[in-house]
Scaffold this motif. Structure first.
Motif, PDB file in Angstrom:
ATOM      1  N   ALA A 120       1.123  -1.160  -0.128  1.00 52.33           N
ATOM      2  CA  ALA A 120       0.150   0.042   0.013  1.00 52.33           C
ATOM      3  C   ALA A 120       0.793   1.374   0.043  1.00 52.33           C
ATOM      4  O   ALA A 120       0.631   1.948  -0.737  1.00 52.33           O
ATOM      5  N   ALA A 121       1.919   1.352   0.971  1.00 49.67           N
ATOM      6  CA  ALA A 121       2.855   2.372   0.973  1.00 49.67           C
ATOM      7  C   ALA A 121       3.410   2.526  -0.679  1.00 49.67           C
ATOM      8  O   ALA A 121       3.583   3.696  -1.109  1.00 49.67           O
ATOM      9  N   ASP A 122       4.177   1.485  -1.062  1.00 56.08           N
ATOM     10  CA  ASP A 122       4.467   1.795  -2.603  1.00 56.08           C
ATOM     11  C   ASP A 122       3.659   2.253  -3.572  1.00 56.08           C
ATOM     12  O   ASP A 122       3.963   2.883  -4.252  1.00 56.08           O
ATOM     13  N   VAL A 123       2.418   1.558  -3.510  1.00 57.96           N
ATOM     14  CA  VAL A 123       1.568   2.224  -4.377  1.00 57.96           C
ATOM     15  C   VAL A 123       1.157   3.985  -4.337  1.00 57.96           C
ATOM     16  O   VAL A 123       0.928   4.479  -5.204  1.00 57.96           O
ATOM     17  N   ILE A 124       0.933   4.314  -2.885  1.00 57.44           N
ATOM     18  CA  ILE A 124       0.695   5.449  -2.402  1.00 57.44           C
ATOM     19  C   ILE A 124       2.013   6.265  -3.121  1.00 57.44           C
ATOM     20  O   ILE A 124       1.914   7.427  -3.655  1.00 57.44           O
ATOM     21  N   GLY A 125       3.041   5.837  -2.793  1.00 56.57           N
ATOM     22  CA  GLY A 125       4.390   6.663  -3.309  1.00 56.57           C
ATOM     23  C   GLY A 125       4.416   6.570  -4.856  1.00 56.57           C
ATOM     24  O   GLY A 125       4.794   7.773  -5.422  1.00 56.57           O
ATOM     25  N   GLN A 126       3.924   5.434  -5.713  1.00 55.71           N
ATOM     26  CA  GLN A 126       4.040   5.674  -7.208  1.00 55.71           C
ATOM     27  C   GLN A 126       3.103   6.582  -7.621  1.00 55.71           C
ATOM     28  O   GLN A 126       3.337   7.322  -8.571  1.00 55.71           O
ATOM     29  N   ARG A 127       1.872   6.582  -6.898  1.00 57.04           N
ATOM     30  CA  ARG A 127       0.848   7.328  -7.337  1.00 57.04           C
ATOM     31  C   ARG A 127       1.070   8.781  -7.268  1.00 57.04           C
ATOM     32  O   ARG A 127       0.677   9.828  -8.118  1.00 57.04           O
ATOM     33  N   ALA A 128       1.709   9.027  -5.939  1.00 58.06           N
ATOM     34  CA  ALA A 128       2.074  10.621  -5.775  1.00 58.06           C
ATOM     35  C   ALA A 128       3.109  10.871  -6.729  1.00 58.06           C
ATOM     36  O   ALA A 128       2.991  12.250  -7.001  1.00 58.06           O
TER      37      ALA A 128
ATOM     38  N   GLU B 252       3.420  10.105  -9.728  1.00 67.76           N
ATOM     39  CA  GLU B 252       2.663  10.198 -11.178  1.00 67.76           C
ATOM     40  C   GLU B 252       1.873  11.487 -10.911  1.00 67.76           C
ATOM     41  O   GLU B 252       1.783  12.398 -12.031  1.00 67.76           O
ATOM     42  N   LEU B 253       1.192  11.959  -9.862  1.00 70.12           N
ATOM     43  CA  LEU B 253       0.445  13.130  -9.727  1.00 70.12           C
ATOM     44  C   LEU B 253       1.390  14.364  -9.793  1.00 70.12           C
ATOM     45  O   LEU B 253       1.105  15.255 -10.329  1.00 70.12           O
ATOM     46  N   ALA B 254       2.752  14.052  -9.102  1.00 68.69           N
ATOM     47  CA  ALA B 254       3.660  15.246  -9.362  1.00 68.69           C
ATOM     48  C   ALA B 254       3.907  15.321 -10.730  1.00 68.69           C
ATOM     49  O   ALA B 254       3.933  16.549 -11.039  1.00 68.69           O
TER      50      ALA B 254
END
Length: 486
Positions: free
Chosen positions: A305-313, A315-317
């Protein structure tokens, strides 16, 4: 160079070109065929065609020893360009006496002489055609001049039919038009039709006099926006003609550019909301799961879950950076002036910053002895990420994406190649337009804001480089970036 052009070869191949034009199958594919035919008939070693628009010129077709210049921008304000655009229609130029980087790069490839002619339509310059020769010993003759002018006339004919041309939407054929004016009587019959009206609508005085006005009339003293059959937009106004009975003066202007900008703005808002919503939804969902079920989740699920949050963040940036840069008409600013740097090292570092899924697909083949490039090293990560992401989006999951590099005497090159659905020849330039995607259904099949390639081109050209797309032999697409060699 032959003393005379090869007329037999040209006539034999020209029939095919005419058939394609008459069938409506023109645009870049036919332009490429015509250039190859002209190169052979003129005894040249390479040909280029540059299209001119409001923002300058660009080489949209290139063959033979000049194919490396495809996609290169043209500075229409340079002394040589001004001379070609305003002087004699056809000229012979010695490349080593021309200013700028293009002749330097061309002479480094053994090119010496350029035979150039310009294309005009309705009094406006729309492009220029260039044939290249390797030696000063055999200069083009008057017959070579005549033949290249004939080829230019063919190209102008293609533009007149607007069959896939102009490639860029800001072409001067539409943008340079002024207000049209018509006077109509009580039954909407045209009694006066000024020269600007002919330019705006493409209808001559003979076509419309005593005929019904070919578009609607707004309420008097108000305006109306109307779309013509060819896709252009007119803004129409009407008022009574003082001193007459039941006569109306109608004025109209081409507002296609304005409509396009308004459409871009609306699309920008819609795409922004759509593209931001996806990563935000995923981040919020995983964050809520961790917050509500932390103690219940095993360690590997919490890490996932932490990895996904980091990856998506991440992408968002990147998405926010693209959106902000695309909104800035001046273009994304370079963080440092162009300077020599190790392109291979920069590409390998950029590769490490790619998402894990993209790194697994990327097949890297970089030489160990590549010369230094001149540019802004800090932009390579952004450029590679956009090109690899684009290749990933349009190719199957199992096929590799290749990253290669090489150099020639004047430029350092890297390519991102895929085996995906490929790019159609008529789309290789439009793919760099802001918000553009090949088909209307592509936004559903291949989601995205349509900003990646647009920003890549702007970033690279600020470093005196250029980028181009082309179909790959056997299927797929090749994206090629060229930077000056250090």
């Amino acid at each position: 160079m032959p003393a005379r052009p090869d007329y037999a070869t040209f006539i034999a191949g020209h029939a095919e070109v005419i058939e394609r034009i008459n069938a409506g199958d023109a645009g870049l594919p036919t332009l490429d065929i015509l250039l190859q035919l002209a190169q052979s008939a003129l005894g040249a070693v390479g040909m280029t065609f540059a299209e001119y628009g409001l923002s300058g010129g660009r080489i949209i077709a290139a063959t033979g020893a000049a194919d490396w210049s495809l996609g290169r921008p043209i500075d229409t304000e340079s002394p040589t360009s001004m001379r070609m655009l305003t002087g004699l229609r056809t000229q012979v130029l010695t490349l080593d006496r021309i200013e700028g980087t293009f002749p330097h790069q061309a002479t480094g490839r053994g090119l010496h002489t350029m035979l150039s002619t310009r294309l005009s339509l309705a009094g406006m310059v729309i492009g220029s055609l260039h044939a290249f020769y390797p030696s000063v010993d055999d200069l083009p003759t008057i017959e070579h001049h005549t033949l290249i002018e004939f080829v230019g006339t063919n190209l102008a004919h293609m533009y007149g039919h607007q069959a896939g041309l102009p490639v860029h939407g800001d072409g001067p054929v539409v943008a340079a038009l002024t207000d049209g004016l018509a006077i109509i009587d009580y039954d909407r019959k045209v009694r006066l039709w000024n020269p600007a009206a002919e330019q705006v609508t493409g209808l001559s005085q003979a076509d419309v006099l005593n005929a019904t006005l070919p578009f609607p009339i707004p309420v008097l003293n108000q305006t109306l926006d109307h779309r013509l059959a060819d896709g252009r937009w007119l803004r129409i106004a009407a008022s009574e003609l003082t001193g007459t009975v039941d006569s109306v003066v109608v004025t109209f202007r081409d507002i296609s550019d304005q409509h396009r900008r308004e459409g871009d703005r609306d699309l920008f808002v819609a795409l922004t909301s759509h593209e931001l919503r996806t990563p935000v939804t995923v981040i919020k969902g995983y964050a809520d799961t961790l917050n509500s079920h932390w103690d219940e989740l095993p360690e590997y699920e919490r890490r996932h879950a932490a990895d996904v949050i980091g990856q998506r963040a991440g992408e968002l940036a990147r998405l926010v950076d693209r959106l902000l840069s695309s909104a800035d008409e001046a273009g994304p600013a370079a963080s440092s002036p162009p300077a020599p740097f190790d392109l291979v090292e920069a590409l390998r570092l950029a590769e490490r910053d790619l998402p894990t899924a993209l790194r697994r697909r990327l097949l890297v083949r970089l030489p160990v002895d590549l010369p230094k490039a001149v540019g802004d090293r800090s932009t390579i990560t952004t450029i590679l990420t956009e090109l690899v992401t684009n290749a990933d989006k349009y190719s199957g999951d199992g096929s590799p994406i290749e990253l290669t590099a090489h150099s020639d005497e004047r430029t350092v090159v890297f390519r991102v190649s895929d085996r995906g659905i490929g790019v159609r020849p008529e789309h290789v330039e439009r793919a760099f337009d802001r918000f553009w995607q090949a088909e209307s259904g592509d936004r559903r099949r291949y989601p995205g804001a349509g900003l990646g390639l647009y920003l890549v081109r702007r970033v690279i050209e600020r470093q005196n480089g250029w980028v181009s797309l082309r179909p790959r032999d056997g299927g797929g697409t090749v994206a090629e970036v060229r930077l000056p060699r250090g």
